[in-house]
Design a protein around this motif. Structure first.
Motif, PDB file in Angstrom:
ATOM      1  N   MET A 185      -2.770  -3.606   1.318  1.00  0.00           N
ATOM      2  CA  MET A 185      -3.173  -2.221   1.509  1.00  0.00           C
ATOM      3  C   MET A 185      -2.137  -1.502   2.358  1.00  0.00           C
ATOM      4  N   TYR A 186      -1.874  -0.277   1.996  1.00  0.00           N
ATOM      5  CA  TYR A 186      -0.884   0.537   2.704  1.00  0.00           C
ATOM      6  C   TYR A 186      -1.583   1.615   3.526  1.00  0.00           C
ATOM      7  N   ASN A 187      -0.821   2.224   4.421  1.00  0.00           N
ATOM      8  CA  ASN A 187      -1.313   3.318   5.251  1.00  0.00           C
ATOM      9  C   ASN A 187      -0.311   4.451   5.228  1.00  0.00           C
ATOM     10  N   LEU A 188      -0.796   5.667   5.433  1.00  0.00           N
ATOM     11  CA  LEU A 188       0.096   6.812   5.553  1.00  0.00           C
ATOM     12  C   LEU A 188       0.708   6.834   6.950  1.00  0.00           C
ATOM     13  N   SER A 189       1.988   7.108   7.006  1.00  0.00           N
ATOM     14  CA  SER A 189       2.692   7.203   8.285  1.00  0.00           C
ATOM     15  C   SER A 189       2.320   8.509   8.991  1.00  0.00           C
ATOM     16  N   GLU A 190       2.674   8.597  10.257  1.00  0.00           N
ATOM     17  CA  GLU A 190       2.456   9.844  11.001  1.00  0.00           C
ATOM     18  C   GLU A 190       3.194  11.002  10.341  1.00  0.00           C
ATOM     19  N   SER A 244       3.915  11.314   7.129  1.00  0.00           N
ATOM     20  CA  SER A 244       3.158  11.690   5.927  1.00  0.00           C
ATOM     21  C   SER A 244       1.944  12.531   6.289  1.00  0.00           C
ATOM     22  N   LEU A 245       1.251  12.134   7.341  1.00  0.00           N
ATOM     23  CA  LEU A 245       0.071  12.900   7.771  1.00  0.00           C
ATOM     24  C   LEU A 245       0.468  14.310   8.184  1.00  0.00           C
ATOM     25  N   ARG A 246       1.597  14.452   8.893  1.00  0.00           N
ATOM     26  CA  ARG A 246       2.078  15.788   9.264  1.00  0.00           C
ATOM     27  C   ARG A 246       2.421  16.603   8.018  1.00  0.00           C
ATOM     28  N   ASN A 247       3.002  15.939   7.013  1.00  0.00           N
ATOM     29  CA  ASN A 247       3.391  16.641   5.784  1.00  0.00           C
ATOM     30  C   ASN A 247       2.192  17.069   4.941  1.00  0.00           C
ATOM     31  N   LEU A 248       1.016  16.575   5.274  1.00  0.00           N
ATOM     32  CA  LEU A 248      -0.204  17.015   4.596  1.00  0.00           C
ATOM     33  C   LEU A 248      -0.828  18.232   5.276  1.00  0.00           C
ATOM     34  N   SER A 249      -0.277  18.638   6.411  1.00  0.00           N
ATOM     35  CA  SER A 249      -0.797  19.800   7.129  1.00  0.00           C
ATOM     36  C   SER A 249      -0.690  21.043   6.252  1.00  0.00           C
ATOM     37  N   ARG A 268      -7.680  14.422   0.460  1.00  0.00           N
ATOM     38  CA  ARG A 268      -8.607  13.300   0.234  1.00  0.00           C
ATOM     39  C   ARG A 268      -8.095  12.387  -0.890  1.00  0.00           C
ATOM     40  N   ILE A 269      -7.546  12.983  -1.927  1.00  0.00           N
ATOM     41  CA  ILE A 269      -7.017  12.186  -3.038  1.00  0.00           C
ATOM     42  C   ILE A 269      -5.850  11.327  -2.568  1.00  0.00           C
ATOM     43  N   VAL A 270      -4.945  11.905  -1.805  1.00  0.00           N
ATOM     44  CA  VAL A 270      -3.796  11.143  -1.297  1.00  0.00           C
ATOM     45  C   VAL A 270      -4.275   9.996  -0.407  1.00  0.00           C
ATOM     46  N   HIS A 271      -5.232  10.262   0.467  1.00  0.00           N
ATOM     47  CA  HIS A 271      -5.770   9.205   1.334  1.00  0.00           C
ATOM     48  C   HIS A 271      -6.420   8.091   0.511  1.00  0.00           C
ATOM     49  N   ARG A 272      -7.149   8.462  -0.517  1.00  0.00           N
ATOM     50  CA  ARG A 272      -7.770   7.451  -1.380  1.00  0.00           C
ATOM     51  C   ARG A 272      -6.706   6.674  -2.146  1.00  0.00           C
ATOM     52  N   ALA A 273      -5.698   7.358  -2.642  1.00  0.00           N
ATOM     53  CA  ALA A 273      -4.640   6.700  -3.416  1.00  0.00           C
ATOM     54  C   ALA A 273      -3.893   5.663  -2.582  1.00  0.00           C
ATOM     55  N   ILE A 274      -3.620   5.959  -1.312  1.00  0.00           N
ATOM     56  CA  ILE A 274      -2.880   4.989  -0.486  1.00  0.00           C
ATOM     57  C   ILE A 274      -3.721   3.733  -0.266  1.00  0.00           C
ATOM     58  N   GLU A 275      -5.039   3.860  -0.327  1.00  0.00           N
ATOM     59  CA  GLU A 275      -5.919   2.696  -0.182  1.00  0.00           C
ATOM     60  C   GLU A 275      -5.890   1.787  -1.396  1.00  0.00           C
ATOM     61  N   ILE A 276      -5.643   2.337  -2.585  1.00  0.00           N
ATOM     62  CA  ILE A 276      -5.779   1.557  -3.823  1.00  0.00           C
ATOM     63  C   ILE A 276      -4.458   1.316  -4.557  1.00  0.00           C
ATOM     64  N   GLU A 329      -0.753   0.129  -5.805  1.00  0.00           N
ATOM     65  CA  GLU A 329       0.070  -1.078  -5.812  1.00  0.00           C
ATOM     66  C   GLU A 329       1.490  -0.754  -5.370  1.00  0.00           C
ATOM     67  N   VAL A 330       1.779   0.546  -5.225  1.00  0.00           N
ATOM     68  CA  VAL A 330       3.109   1.022  -4.849  1.00  0.00           C
ATOM     69  C   VAL A 330       2.985   1.812  -3.551  1.00  0.00           C
ATOM     70  N   ASP A 331       3.663   1.347  -2.513  1.00  0.00           N
ATOM     71  CA  ASP A 331       3.641   2.078  -1.251  1.00  0.00           C
ATOM     72  C   ASP A 331       4.311   3.436  -1.457  1.00  0.00           C
ATOM     73  N   PHE A 332       3.833   4.440  -0.730  1.00  0.00           N
ATOM     74  CA  PHE A 332       4.425   5.769  -0.853  1.00  0.00           C
ATOM     75  C   PHE A 332       4.282   6.544   0.437  1.00  0.00           C
ATOM     76  N   ALA A 333       5.056   7.610   0.528  1.00  0.00           N
ATOM     77  CA  ALA A 333       4.997   8.548   1.640  1.00  0.00           C
ATOM     78  C   ALA A 333       4.838   9.947   1.066  1.00  0.00           C
ATOM     79  N   VAL A 334       4.262  10.829   1.856  1.00  0.00           N
ATOM     80  CA  VAL A 334       4.182  12.240   1.495  1.00  0.00           C
ATOM     81  C   VAL A 334       5.445  12.891   2.035  1.00  0.00           C
TER      82      VAL A 334
END
Length: 151
Positions: A1-6, A8-13, A21-29, A31-36
């Motif tokens: 499982m992956y997590n959004l970095s700080e 990425s969270l700032r870039n969602l502002s 919510r979709i991005v947060h759910r997607a990072i939970e499921i 298979e490919v790590d990603f950043a916003v």
């Protein structure tokens, strides 16, 4: 499982809460790590991207409205533009959009207005988009990192 970095969270502002919510759910499921890498965009930045050919919209658009995000896929600890990573990432975004009940369009398959209703993999959607464009004599505009609200 992956997590959004700080970062990425700032870039969602400023991004629409449904897409957040979709991005947060997607990072939970995923298979490919990603950043916003980008969410809300100024009109000046939008115009700059248009002049560079990185966007087909000069004024306004979903990023300026806070209705879009660009995601960067990672292969291990390295950022990658490899399209197969993005269609796998799009599979996670599709499932997350279904889970959240919110419509999403993907920049790798512009011909599909809401990927929740695509009955197949996003790799198939991507290939279908290329075929769709070619059948109309158009050049595909592939923007694999781009996801936007469709409703």
């Amino acid at each position: 499982m992956y997590n959004l970095s700080e970062r990425s969270l700032r870039n969602l502002s400023g991004v629409d809460e449904r897409l957040v919510r979709i991005v947060h759910r997607a990072i939970e499921i995923t298979e490919v790590d990603f950043a916003v890498i980008e969410g809300l965009r100024t009109p000046e930045k939008q115009l700059e991207y248009f002049h560079k050919g990185a966007s087909q919209i000069a004024v306004g658009g979903t990023h300026v409205e806070g209705r879009a995000v660009d995601l960067m896929a990672y292969m291990g600890d390295r950022a990658s533009w490899e399209i197969t990573l993005y269609d796998n990432l799009a599979d996670a975004m599709k499932q997350a959009a279904r889970d959240e009940g919110v419509g999403v369009r993907w920049g790798g398959a512009w011909h599909i207005p809401d990927i929740r209703f695509w009955d197949g993999t996003m790799e198939q959607a991507y290939n279908g988009y290329i075929d769709w464009c070619r059948s109309r004599g158009k050049r595909p505009f592939i923007d694999g990192p781009h996801f936007e609200l469709s409703n």
